[in-house]
Motif scaffolding. Structure first.
Motif, PDB file in Angstrom:
ATOM      1  N   GLN A   1     -12.035  -3.852  23.284  1.00  0.00           N
ATOM      2  CA  GLN A   1     -10.607  -3.951  23.115  1.00  0.00           C
ATOM      3  C   GLN A   1     -11.016  -3.073  21.391  1.00  0.00           C
ATOM      4  O   GLN A   1     -10.545  -1.286  21.382  1.00  0.00           O
TER       5      GLN A   1
ATOM      6  N   ARG B   1     -10.196   0.883  20.885  1.00  0.00           N
ATOM      7  CA  ARG B   1      -8.920   1.479  20.523  1.00  0.00           C
ATOM      8  C   ARG B   1      -9.411   2.605  19.233  1.00  0.00           C
ATOM      9  O   ARG B   1      -9.091   3.054  18.575  1.00  0.00           O
TER      10      ARG B   1
ATOM     11  N   ALA C   1      -3.393  -1.776  26.010  1.00  0.00           N
ATOM     12  CA  ALA C   1      -2.646  -3.111  26.192  1.00  0.00           C
ATOM     13  C   ALA C   1      -2.874  -3.680  28.018  1.00  0.00           C
ATOM     14  O   ALA C   1      -3.139  -4.933  28.373  1.00  0.00           O
TER      15      ALA C   1
ATOM     16  N   LEU D   1      -6.161  -2.610  30.371  1.00  0.00           N
ATOM     17  CA  LEU D   1      -6.452  -3.969  29.396  1.00  0.00           C
ATOM     18  C   LEU D   1      -6.146  -4.985  30.594  1.00  0.00           C
ATOM     19  O   LEU D   1      -6.439  -5.339  31.416  1.00  0.00           O
TER      20      LEU D   1
END
Length: 166
Positions: free
Chosen positions: A101, A105, A123, A126
């Motif tokens: 992540q 990002r 988010a 994911l």
């Protein structure tokens, strides 16, 4: 396949060039409503993705019918999405670009001119992601260079020599 920021388009273009295949960015086939939704920071849901996945499956089927190779960059977040894509080509080979992540990002923060916006979008992807099992995809980490990813995945596409039975 992979979440936004995993490098699907970049890797897909390089893979297509290596294979002599056509490259298609699945994002180019989202409806205007889906693009507007994502641009506003609202994640897509299964209903939003239904027609989009059908379009991509049709593209796979059309290329297969012509005997042509195609590489399509697509998130393919859930197994049922990938199964839907396989309806276009039962021999579809999938490369899953896996990343943390944090790295995803960072990549998204530096990307300009794309409709995918916001941490909540990443988010959401994911959260929806069902990482593929070994029976449905080759998984490679996005921490590798694009050239290495293309080389390793391409090697899995090479025909295996037939063993003679004696």
């Amino acid at each position: 396949m992979g979440v936004s920021g995993s490098g699907k388009s970049h890797i897909g273009q390089q893979l297509a060039a290596t294979l002599g295949a056509t490259f298609i960015d699945g994002d180019d086939h989202h409806s205007p409503a889906n693009v507007a939704k994502m641009a506003s920071g609202t994640p897509l849901n299964d209903d939003d993705r239904r027609d989009w996945l059908a379009t991509l499956a049709t593209l796979f089927a059309e290329f297969k019918a012509r005997g042509e190779s195609v590489v399509i960059a697509c998130s393919g977040l859930k197994r049922r999405y990938r199964d839907r894509l396989r309806k276009g080509d039962s021999e579809l080979r999938i490369l899953y670009l896996e990343g943390t992540q944090e790295l995803l990002r960072k990549r998204l923060e530096t990307r300009a001119g794309h409709f995918f916006k916001g941490d909540n979008m990443l988010a959401s992807q994911l959260a929806d992601l069902e990482p593929p099992q070994v029976d449905e995809a080759v998984t490679l980490p996005i921490s590798l260079t694009p050239a290495v990813i293309v080389e390793r995945f391409s090697a899995t596409l090479a025909p295996t020599p037939r063993r003679s039975l004696g």
